[in-house]
Motif scaffolding. Structure first.
Motif, PDB file in Angstrom:
ATOM      1  N   GLY A  59     -29.843  -3.606 -15.751  1.00  0.00           N
ATOM      2  CA  GLY A  59     -30.737  -4.656 -15.271  1.00  0.00           C
ATOM      3  C   GLY A  59     -31.477  -5.402 -16.364  1.00  0.00           C
ATOM      4  N   GLY A  60     -30.850  -5.592 -17.500  1.00  0.00           N
ATOM      5  CA  GLY A  60     -31.513  -6.293 -18.597  1.00  0.00           C
ATOM      6  C   GLY A  60     -31.634  -7.791 -18.348  1.00  0.00           C
ATOM      7  N   ARG A  61     -32.518  -8.402 -19.134  1.00  0.00           N
ATOM      8  CA  ARG A  61     -32.696  -9.857 -19.050  1.00  0.00           C
ATOM      9  C   ARG A  61     -32.827 -10.421 -20.461  1.00  0.00           C
ATOM     10  NH1 ARG A  61     -37.623  -7.531 -17.956  1.00  0.00           N
ATOM     11  NH2 ARG A  61     -39.446  -8.427 -18.983  1.00  0.00           N
ATOM     12  N   THR A  62     -32.507 -11.676 -20.615  1.00  0.00           N
ATOM     13  CA  THR A  62     -32.619 -12.349 -21.899  1.00  0.00           C
ATOM     14  C   THR A  62     -34.084 -12.664 -22.176  1.00  0.00           C
ATOM     15  OG1 THR A  62     -30.431 -13.308 -21.632  1.00  0.00           O
ATOM     16  CG2 THR A  62     -31.888 -14.387 -23.206  1.00  0.00           C
ATOM     17  N   VAL A  63     -34.519 -12.365 -23.411  1.00  0.00           N
ATOM     18  CA  VAL A  63     -35.910 -12.598 -23.801  1.00  0.00           C
ATOM     19  C   VAL A  63     -35.947 -13.170 -25.218  1.00  0.00           C
ATOM     20  CG1 VAL A  63     -36.828 -10.725 -22.360  1.00  0.00           C
ATOM     21  CG2 VAL A  63     -36.204 -10.256 -24.722  1.00  0.00           C
ATOM     22  N   PRO A  64     -37.084 -13.759 -25.603  1.00  0.00           N
ATOM     23  CA  PRO A  64     -37.241 -14.172 -27.006  1.00  0.00           C
ATOM     24  C   PRO A  64     -37.234 -12.943 -27.921  1.00  0.00           C
ATOM     25  CG  PRO A  64     -38.960 -15.136 -25.617  1.00  0.00           C
ATOM     26  CD  PRO A  64     -38.223 -14.137 -24.779  1.00  0.00           C
ATOM     27  N   ALA A  86     -31.499 -11.890 -27.487  1.00  0.00           N
ATOM     28  CA  ALA A  86     -32.124 -10.579 -27.369  1.00  0.00           C
ATOM     29  C   ALA A  86     -32.187 -10.220 -25.888  1.00  0.00           C
ATOM     30  CB  ALA A  86     -33.517 -10.599 -27.979  1.00  0.00           C
ATOM     31  N   HIS A  87     -32.067  -8.937 -25.601  1.00  0.00           N
ATOM     32  CA  HIS A  87     -32.133  -8.460 -24.221  1.00  0.00           C
ATOM     33  C   HIS A  87     -33.261  -7.459 -24.104  1.00  0.00           C
ATOM     34  CE1 HIS A  87     -27.635  -9.413 -23.321  1.00  0.00           C
ATOM     35  NE2 HIS A  87     -28.229 -10.363 -23.993  1.00  0.00           N
ATOM     36  N   PHE A  88     -33.829  -7.389 -22.912  1.00  0.00           N
ATOM     37  CA  PHE A  88     -34.911  -6.447 -22.644  1.00  0.00           C
ATOM     38  C   PHE A  88     -34.601  -5.697 -21.361  1.00  0.00           C
ATOM     39  CE2 PHE A  88     -39.008  -5.074 -21.006  1.00  0.00           C
ATOM     40  CZ  PHE A  88     -39.561  -4.494 -22.140  1.00  0.00           C
ATOM     41  N   TYR A  89     -34.788  -4.382 -21.410  1.00  0.00           N
ATOM     42  CA  TYR A  89     -34.552  -3.513 -20.259  1.00  0.00           C
ATOM     43  C   TYR A  89     -35.853  -2.804 -19.926  1.00  0.00           C
ATOM     44  CZ  TYR A  89     -29.709  -4.318 -21.464  1.00  0.00           C
ATOM     45  OH  TYR A  89     -28.499  -4.919 -21.747  1.00  0.00           O
ATOM     46  N   ASP A  90     -36.328  -2.981 -18.702  1.00  0.00           N
ATOM     47  CA  ASP A  90     -37.546  -2.301 -18.262  1.00  0.00           C
ATOM     48  C   ASP A  90     -37.257  -0.823 -18.095  1.00  0.00           C
ATOM     49  OD1 ASP A  90     -39.303  -4.560 -17.951  1.00  0.00           O
ATOM     50  OD2 ASP A  90     -38.046  -5.131 -16.249  1.00  0.00           O
ATOM     51  N   ASP A  91     -38.249   0.000 -18.380  1.00  0.00           N
ATOM     52  CA  ASP A  91     -38.106   1.422 -18.099  1.00  0.00           C
ATOM     53  C   ASP A  91     -38.097   1.611 -16.599  1.00  0.00           C
ATOM     54  OD1 ASP A  91     -40.044   2.828 -20.846  1.00  0.00           O
ATOM     55  OD2 ASP A  91     -37.957   2.299 -20.685  1.00  0.00           O
ATOM     56  N   VAL A  92     -37.338   2.562 -16.148  1.00  0.00           N
ATOM     57  CA  VAL A  92     -37.241   2.835 -14.720  1.00  0.00           C
ATOM     58  C   VAL A  92     -38.449   3.645 -14.288  1.00  0.00           C
ATOM     59  CG1 VAL A  92     -35.870   3.954 -12.939  1.00  0.00           C
ATOM     60  CG2 VAL A  92     -34.748   2.804 -14.821  1.00  0.00           C
ATOM     61  N   ASP A  93     -39.125   3.181 -13.255  1.00  0.00           N
ATOM     62  CA  ASP A  93     -40.236   3.924 -12.685  1.00  0.00           C
ATOM     63  C   ASP A  93     -39.697   4.650 -11.465  1.00  0.00           C
ATOM     64  OD1 ASP A  93     -43.457   3.069 -11.195  1.00  0.00           O
ATOM     65  OD2 ASP A  93     -42.563   4.972 -11.745  1.00  0.00           O
ATOM     66  N   GLU A  94     -39.546   5.944 -11.594  1.00  0.00           N
ATOM     67  CA  GLU A  94     -38.966   6.721 -10.493  1.00  0.00           C
ATOM     68  C   GLU A  94     -39.992   7.109  -9.443  1.00  0.00           C
ATOM     69  OE1 GLU A  94     -37.035   9.961 -12.410  1.00  0.00           O
ATOM     70  OE2 GLU A  94     -35.566   8.670 -13.354  1.00  0.00           O
ATOM     71  N   GLY A  95     -41.249   6.766  -9.653  1.00  0.00           N
ATOM     72  CA  GLY A  95     -42.276   7.079  -8.681  1.00  0.00           C
ATOM     73  C   GLY A  95     -42.728   8.523  -8.773  1.00  0.00           C
ATOM     74  N   PRO A  96     -43.647   8.929  -7.899  1.00  0.00           N
ATOM     75  CA  PRO A  96     -44.156  10.310  -7.936  1.00  0.00           C
ATOM     76  C   PRO A  96     -43.086  11.284  -7.461  1.00  0.00           C
ATOM     77  CG  PRO A  96     -45.037   9.139  -6.056  1.00  0.00           C
ATOM     78  CD  PRO A  96     -44.276   8.133  -6.860  1.00  0.00           C
ATOM     79  N   PRO A  97     -43.181  12.543  -7.878  1.00  0.00           N
ATOM     80  CA  PRO A  97     -42.202  13.531  -7.413  1.00  0.00           C
ATOM     81  C   PRO A  97     -42.359  13.774  -5.917  1.00  0.00           C
ATOM     82  CG  PRO A  97     -43.959  14.582  -8.674  1.00  0.00           C
ATOM     83  CD  PRO A  97     -44.177  13.106  -8.764  1.00  0.00           C
ATOM     84  N   PRO A  98     -41.297  14.241  -5.264  1.00  0.00           N
ATOM     85  CA  PRO A  98     -41.387  14.506  -3.827  1.00  0.00           C
ATOM     86  C   PRO A  98     -42.383  15.632  -3.540  1.00  0.00           C
ATOM     87  CG  PRO A  98     -39.290  15.261  -4.706  1.00  0.00           C
ATOM     88  CD  PRO A  98     -39.991  14.532  -5.806  1.00  0.00           C
TER      89      PRO A  98
END
Length: 156
Positions: A32-37, A124-136
């Motif tokens: 899920g990357g995107r182009t960035v400066p 340049a590409h940027f990839y956000d860290d995945v936020d998996e949310g709180p544990p079950p």
């Protein structure tokens, strides 16, 4: 075209020889990357920035910049090198050796990120860290992949 920005101090990054941004991103498990400066890619704090391949020592180097690369183990580094079938170096100016020592090593092995300037082919590409949310809240049951084997052990 990406406008390159120098970086180095207070940063961790991977240098991967002769591989594309897509290959590096896949090896790191990024999607899920995107182009960035360029300045946004090298200033990555919560995600991972990947610069286009740049000329350096013995080839072209794709740089992946992220704070989370600072704790990369030798085992993980070896696995990445094997997966990518090329040289992979990790540089960390956030702890351990002095920043000048790390940057001198980078200049000798791959490329010195302090010398980056001007335009480079690619983006340049940027990839956000995945936020998996709180544990079950409760335990998670994992289905067995071999129910037939267990049925042979516990036949009545």
């Amino acid at each position: 075209m990406t406008h390159l920005e120098p970086f180095g101090r207070g940063t961790a990054w991977l240098a991967v020889r002769d591989r594309t941004q897509a290959e590096v991103a896949e090896a790191l498990g990024l999607t899920g990357g995107r182009t960035v400066p360029g300045h946004e890619a090298v200033g990555a704090v919560t995600g991972t920035g990947i610069l286009p391949p740049l000329p350096g020592v013995g080839g072209r180097w794709t740089l992946a910049v992220s704070e989370r690369l600072a704790d990369l183990s030798a085992t993980r580094l070896g696995a990445l090198a094997t997966l990518l079938a090329t040289d992979v170096h990790v540089y960390d100016t956030t702890a351990g050796a002095t920043a000048d020592e790390v940057l001198a090593r980078a200049a000798a092995e791959s490329l010195d990120p302090r010398t980056l300037a001007g335009e480079a082919p690619g983006h340049a590409h940027f990839y956000d860290d995945v936020d998996e949310g709180p544990p079950p809240a409760g335990p998670v049951e994992t289905p067995s992949r071999t129910p037939w084997l267990w049925s042979r052990f516990f036949r009545r």
